[in-house]
Design an enzyme around this catalytic site. Structure first.
Site, mmCIF file in Angstrom:
data_model
loop_
_atom_site.group_PDB
_atom_site.id
_atom_site.type_symbol
_atom_site.label_atom_id
_atom_site.label_comp_id
_atom_site.label_asym_id
_atom_site.label_seq_id
_atom_site.Cartn_x
_atom_site.Cartn_y
_atom_site.Cartn_z
ATOM 1 N N ASN A 8 0.863 -1.180 0.000
ATOM 2 C CA ASN A 8 0.000 0.000 0.000
ATOM 3 C C ASN A 8 0.901 1.233 0.000
ATOM 4 O O ASN A 8 1.446 1.612 1.028
ATOM 5 C CB ASN A 8 -0.899 -0.016 1.244
ATOM 6 N N LYS A 10 0.093 4.235 -0.339
ATOM 7 C CA LYS A 10 -0.583 5.443 0.169
ATOM 8 C C LYS A 10 -0.404 6.596 -0.837
ATOM 9 O O LYS A 10 -0.486 6.355 -2.027
ATOM 10 C CB LYS A 10 -0.068 5.798 1.566
ATOM 11 N N HIS A 86 -9.660 1.294 4.865
ATOM 12 C CA HIS A 86 -8.371 1.524 5.528
ATOM 13 C C HIS A 86 -8.565 2.542 6.662
ATOM 14 O O HIS A 86 -9.339 3.494 6.517
ATOM 15 C CB HIS A 86 -7.344 2.037 4.514
ATOM 16 N N GLU A 88 -6.872 4.916 7.619
ATOM 17 C CA GLU A 88 -6.588 6.314 7.259
ATOM 18 C C GLU A 88 -7.781 6.954 6.565
ATOM 19 O O GLU A 88 -7.995 8.161 6.663
ATOM 20 C CB GLU A 88 -5.310 6.380 6.397
ATOM 21 N N GLU A 162 -5.612 -4.776 10.959
ATOM 22 C CA GLU A 162 -4.652 -3.696 11.094
ATOM 23 C C GLU A 162 -4.964 -2.870 12.340
ATOM 24 O O GLU A 162 -5.771 -1.914 12.266
ATOM 25 C CB GLU A 162 -4.734 -2.778 9.869
ATOM 26 N N GLY A 168 2.006 2.608 10.837
ATOM 27 C CA GLY A 168 2.925 3.736 10.651
ATOM 28 C C GLY A 168 3.595 4.213 11.929
ATOM 29 O O GLY A 168 4.163 5.303 11.955
ATOM 30 N N SER A 205 3.102 -1.720 10.652
ATOM 31 C CA SER A 205 4.548 -1.640 10.900
ATOM 32 C C SER A 205 5.282 -2.952 10.611
ATOM 33 O O SER A 205 6.188 -3.346 11.354
ATOM 34 C CB SER A 205 4.819 -1.169 12.330
#
Ligand code: PEP
Length: 242
Positions: A8, A10, A86, A88, A162, A168, A205
């Protein structure tokens, strides 16, 4: 079942030539590359072994939806996978209702959905039971009604566990913690409602150093990799640990 690694990217890299270079470096069997929308056409042309994914999709086929990209448009670029839900995007206001719409539309159009679920730290700090309740609710809301779709098959739905606190941050979950939650997710997916024996990945991560610890677990079907997928040497280490 062989393991799957999803890259991914991003909102990276900055230029199309960097994207093409990165795609060439990561073009391996068992890999799905999800670049930003503007880079999909060229990355699609470069890939020989890896499959192409999108980071999101809109559920309506066409019309006055400024800024959105339809599933049909993605399919014209040979996109096979789409990441939905996701954290985010959830953080930007995407609701379970929207996620559910997108999942149903993507499944109906034969894209493989990568549904991201996972609890934030404010929930996890209350313990694993609270985290499980949170994830169960996400699954129920996001997959509502999909059991009625004739196109729902085990292969067409991938779930990525996740934990938001691990994305991150450099603080990955422990492999045993991820396995426990992934077993729980699988139990939910195999319930009478869905009856799906589908793949569940870990994301958060993952690096060249810790990937093997996750990927050697039989319950973990692969990894969703963000930051480390932007560094070819790191990504190679992850693939080598398969
Ligand atoms: C992700 O983008 O889903 C992700 C897991 O990112 P990172 O690997 O950087 O934590």
């Amino acid at each position: 079942m062989s393991k799957l690694i999803i890259a991914n990217w991003k909102m990276n890299p900055s230029t199309v030539s960097q994207a093409v270079k990165l795609a060439r470096a990561e073009d391996k069997k068992g890999v799905v590359i999800a670049p930003p929308f503007p880079f999909l056409p060229l990355v699609s042309k470069v890939l020989r072994k890896a499959k192409l994914g999108a980071q999101d999709a809109f559920w309506v086929p066409k019309g006055a939806y400024t800024g959105e990209v339809s599933i049909h448009q993605l399919k014209t670029l040979r996109v096979k996978y789409v990441i939905i839900g996701h954290s985010e995007r959830r953080g930007l206001g995407e609701t379970d209702w929207l996620i559910n719409k997108k999942i149903r539309a993507a499944l109906a159009e034969d894209l493989t959905v990568i549904l991201c679920v996972g609890e934030p730290w404010r929930v996890r700090r209350k313990g694993l039971a609270a985290a499980k309740r949170f994830v169960k609710q996400q699954l129920q809301k996001d997959l509502k009604g999909t059991d009625k779709l004739t196109k729902l098959k085990a292969e067409s739905l991938i779930t990525a566990y996740e934990p938001v606190w691990a994305i991150g941050t450099g603080h990955a979950d422990r492999p045993e913690g991820a396995v426990e939650m992934i077993k729980f997710i699988k139990k939910n997916l195999q319930s009478k409602t869905y009856n799906l024996k589908s793949r569940v990945l870990y994301g958060g991560s993952v690096t060249g150093r810790n990937a093997a610890g996750f990927l050697k677990q039989k319950e973990i079907g692969g990894a969703l990799v963000g930051g480390a997928s932007l560094k070819p040497s790191e990504f190679k280490r992850i693939i080598r640990s398969l």
